[in-house]
Write a protein that holds these residues in place. Structure first.
Motif, PDB file in Angstrom:
ATOM      1  N   CYS A 161       0.826  -1.206   0.000  1.00  0.00           N
ATOM      2  CA  CYS A 161       0.000   0.000   0.000  1.00  0.00           C
ATOM      3  C   CYS A 161       0.865   1.263   0.000  1.00  0.00           C
ATOM      4  N   PHE A 162       1.310   1.625  -1.198  1.00  0.00           N
ATOM      5  CA  PHE A 162       2.126   2.816  -1.395  1.00  0.00           C
ATOM      6  C   PHE A 162       1.328   3.869  -2.157  1.00  0.00           C
ATOM      7  N   ALA A 163       1.672   5.110  -1.943  1.00  0.00           N
ATOM      8  CA  ALA A 163       0.974   6.198  -2.621  1.00  0.00           C
ATOM      9  C   ALA A 163       1.146   6.099  -4.127  1.00  0.00           C
ATOM     10  N   HIS A 164       0.084   6.493  -4.857  1.00  0.00           N
ATOM     11  CA  HIS A 164       0.118   6.466  -6.324  1.00  0.00           C
ATOM     12  C   HIS A 164       0.795   7.732  -6.823  1.00  0.00           C
ATOM     13  N   THR A 165       2.065   7.875  -6.460  1.00  0.00           N
ATOM     14  CA  THR A 165       2.867   9.068  -6.739  1.00  0.00           C
ATOM     15  C   THR A 165       4.305   8.639  -7.001  1.00  0.00           C
ATOM     16  N   PRO A 166       5.159   9.552  -7.503  1.00  0.00           N
ATOM     17  CA  PRO A 166       6.570   9.212  -7.685  1.00  0.00           C
ATOM     18  C   PRO A 166       7.248   8.777  -6.383  1.00  0.00           C
ATOM     19  N   ARG A 167       6.922   9.466  -5.273  1.00  0.00           N
ATOM     20  CA  ARG A 167       7.537   9.087  -4.004  1.00  0.00           C
ATOM     21  C   ARG A 167       7.052   7.716  -3.539  1.00  0.00           C
ATOM     22  N   GLY A 168       5.793   7.430  -3.792  1.00  0.00           N
ATOM     23  CA  GLY A 168       5.274   6.115  -3.444  1.00  0.00           C
ATOM     24  C   GLY A 168       5.972   5.022  -4.230  1.00  0.00           C
ATOM     25  N   ALA A 169       6.223   5.273  -5.517  1.00  0.00           N
ATOM     26  CA  ALA A 169       6.914   4.292  -6.364  1.00  0.00           C
ATOM     27  C   ALA A 169       8.351   4.076  -5.884  1.00  0.00           C
ATOM     28  N   LEU A 170       9.009   5.156  -5.492  1.00  0.00           N
ATOM     29  CA  LEU A 170      10.377   5.076  -4.981  1.00  0.00           C
ATOM     30  C   LEU A 170      10.442   4.189  -3.739  1.00  0.00           C
ATOM     31  N   LEU A 171       9.560   4.431  -2.791  1.00  0.00           N
ATOM     32  CA  LEU A 171       9.566   3.641  -1.562  1.00  0.00           C
ATOM     33  C   LEU A 171       9.155   2.191  -1.820  1.00  0.00           C
ATOM     34  N   ALA A 172       8.255   1.994  -2.768  1.00  0.00           N
ATOM     35  CA  ALA A 172       7.841   0.631  -3.104  1.00  0.00           C
ATOM     36  C   ALA A 172       9.023  -0.168  -3.641  1.00  0.00           C
ATOM     37  N   LEU A 173       9.770   0.417  -4.572  1.00  0.00           N
ATOM     38  CA  LEU A 173      10.925  -0.281  -5.147  1.00  0.00           C
ATOM     39  C   LEU A 173      12.007  -0.520  -4.106  1.00  0.00           C
ATOM     40  N   ALA A 174      12.198   0.433  -3.206  1.00  0.00           N
ATOM     41  CA  ALA A 174      13.198   0.267  -2.153  1.00  0.00           C
ATOM     42  C   ALA A 174      12.860  -0.927  -1.268  1.00  0.00           C
ATOM     43  N   ASN A 175      11.590  -1.101  -0.990  1.00  0.00           N
ATOM     44  CA  ASN A 175      11.170  -2.200  -0.119  1.00  0.00           C
ATOM     45  C   ASN A 175      11.024  -3.533  -0.840  1.00  0.00           C
ATOM     46  N   ILE A 176      10.313  -3.550  -1.952  1.00  0.00           N
ATOM     47  CA  ILE A 176      10.045  -4.808  -2.642  1.00  0.00           C
ATOM     48  C   ILE A 176      11.335  -5.470  -3.131  1.00  0.00           C
ATOM     49  N   SER A 177      12.271  -4.656  -3.640  1.00  0.00           N
ATOM     50  CA  SER A 177      13.519  -5.213  -4.171  1.00  0.00           C
ATOM     51  C   SER A 177      14.290  -5.987  -3.114  1.00  0.00           C
ATOM     52  N   VAL A 178      14.203  -5.550  -1.871  1.00  0.00           N
ATOM     53  CA  VAL A 178      14.919  -6.226  -0.783  1.00  0.00           C
ATOM     54  C   VAL A 178      14.088  -7.369  -0.197  1.00  0.00           C
ATOM     55  N   ARG A 179      12.856  -7.090   0.076  1.00  0.00           N
ATOM     56  CA  ARG A 179      11.985  -8.082   0.723  1.00  0.00           C
ATOM     57  C   ARG A 179      11.714  -9.303  -0.150  1.00  0.00           C
ATOM     58  N   SER A 180      11.771  -9.134  -1.473  1.00  0.00           N
ATOM     59  CA  SER A 180      11.445 -10.244  -2.364  1.00  0.00           C
ATOM     60  C   SER A 180      12.595 -11.217  -2.578  1.00  0.00           C
ATOM     61  N   ALA A 181      13.725 -10.998  -1.909  1.00  0.00           N
ATOM     62  CA  ALA A 181      14.867 -11.895  -2.077  1.00  0.00           C
ATOM     63  C   ALA A 181      15.538 -12.266  -0.775  1.00  0.00           C
ATOM     64  N   ASN A 182      15.108 -11.682   0.321  1.00  0.00           N
ATOM     65  CA  ASN A 182      15.720 -11.965   1.613  1.00  0.00           C
ATOM     66  C   ASN A 182      14.661 -12.344   2.633  1.00  0.00           C
ATOM     67  N   GLY A 183      15.112 -12.954   3.695  1.00  0.00           N
ATOM     68  CA  GLY A 183      14.194 -13.266   4.779  1.00  0.00           C
ATOM     69  C   GLY A 183      13.376 -14.508   4.538  1.00  0.00           C
ATOM     70  N   PRO A 184      12.775 -15.042   5.591  1.00  0.00           N
ATOM     71  CA  PRO A 184      11.998 -16.275   5.487  1.00  0.00           C
ATOM     72  C   PRO A 184      10.707 -16.110   4.692  1.00  0.00           C
ATOM     73  N   GLY A 185      10.209 -14.877   4.595  1.00  0.00           N
ATOM     74  CA  GLY A 185       8.946 -14.662   3.900  1.00  0.00           C
ATOM     75  C   GLY A 185       9.085 -14.104   2.498  1.00  0.00           C
ATOM     76  N   TRP A 186      10.236 -14.295   1.860  1.00  0.00           N
ATOM     77  CA  TRP A 186      10.460 -13.682   0.546  1.00  0.00           C
ATOM     78  C   TRP A 186       9.475 -14.177  -0.509  1.00  0.00           C
ATOM     79  N   ARG A 187       9.059 -15.436  -0.418  1.00  0.00           N
ATOM     80  CA  ARG A 187       8.127 -15.937  -1.429  1.00  0.00           C
ATOM     81  C   ARG A 187       6.763 -15.244  -1.335  1.00  0.00           C
ATOM     82  N   ASP A 188       6.353 -14.868  -0.146  1.00  0.00           N
ATOM     83  CA  ASP A 188       5.095 -14.126   0.011  1.00  0.00           C
ATOM     84  C   ASP A 188       5.177 -12.788  -0.712  1.00  0.00           C
TER      85      ASP A 188
END
Length: 268
Positions: free
Chosen positions: A133-160
């Motif tokens: 749930c990120f804002a539909h704005t450039p800043r929202g996209a920036l924060l989304a990429l910062a988080n998803i890029s890391v969370r989707s490859a690390n940690g026990p819940g990466w597949r989620d």
């Protein structure tokens, strides 16, 4: 899943660069460090984040400057997410991304990783390792990429994270396989935390209502800079990360001579 929480030496040939390999991962936007393992980049934190018990990530990278977005894939029960709360950040101007202080940017740890968040731009909802749930704005996209890029490859819940937050096209399964292969040699959910480049700057490459491309800049202790352009697409009411066909997060990672030209992340 956990309980829901409302928010809050350059190489002459590119083939020899670990940054160009599938599985290269960009992590959290903000003050963080990255490690490259067989083409996988993992972000580790600097002191000062709040702890998040059930997380530990790193991620692959993929982001090609946006071409017009294809028709959105049909929603499925597994890809659909619940509705997101309204966020205060409604500034869709490209210039707005230069100001991260006004949206109350702060940092929260995911295992040893320091990730950015904002009550105004997202993530607004955290459920286990998924921060969405990120804002539909450039800043929202920036924060989304910062988080998803890391969370989707690390940690026990990466597949989620891959299931819910990676854009659902043909590159999604290739990416998941790449992450799984890269993680197979790991002895823990995180890569080593020493000798890592630091996430230092960013710039908006392009933005439209359905596609955003953001270039993240990482800097090594020796001063070398790595550019990593990532792509996000608006899908089912939130930003999803679009991965590269080769199974990485981006095919455009490249060394730079200087950090000039990037906006710098606020540091506290």
């Amino acid at each position: 899943m956990g309980s829901s929480e409302q928010a809050g030496e350059e190489t002459p040939e590119r083939e020899r660069s670990p940054f160009a390999k599938p599985g290269f991962i960009a992590s959290a936007v903000g003050i963080g460090l990255i490690v490259v393992l067989g083409g996988v980049v993992v972000l580790t934190s600097t002191p000062g984040g709040k702890s998040e018990d059930d997380a530990r990530p790193a991620a692959p990278t993929s982001g090609v400057p946006a071409s017009p977005a294809p028709p959105a894939p049909k929603a499925t029960a597994s890809s659909a997410t619940s509705s997101c709360p309204a966020l205060k950040d409604t500034d869709t101007s490209e210039g707005g991304i230069a100001d991260l202080r006004s949206i109350g940017l702060s940092w929260k740890k995911l295992g040893p990783l320091n990730l950015p968040l904002s009550q105004q731009s997202g993530p607004a909802v955290t459920d286990g390792q998924v921060a969405r749930c990120f804002a539909h704005t450039p800043r929202g996209a920036l924060l989304a990429l910062a988080n998803i890029s890391v969370r989707s490859a690390n940690g026990p819940g990466w597949r989620d994270v891959v299931e819910q937050q990676v854009y659902p096209d043909e590159t999604k399964a290739v990416y998941e396989q790449s992450v799984a292969a890269n993680r197979s040699d790991w002895t823990s959910d995180y890569p080593p935390e020493f000798g890592l480049p630091q996430l230092s700057g960013y710039k908006l490459v392009s933005y439209s209502a359905d596609t955003a491309v953001v270039d993240l800049a990482f800097q090594t202790p020796g001063g070398k800079v790595l550019s990593m352009p990532l792509t996000a697409r608006w899908h089912q009411g939130d930003w999803k990360q679009k991965m590269a066909p080769d199974g990485g997060q981006t095919e455009l990672a490249a060394p730079k001579d200087t950090i000039d030209g990037y906006m710098m992340f606020p540091r506290g």
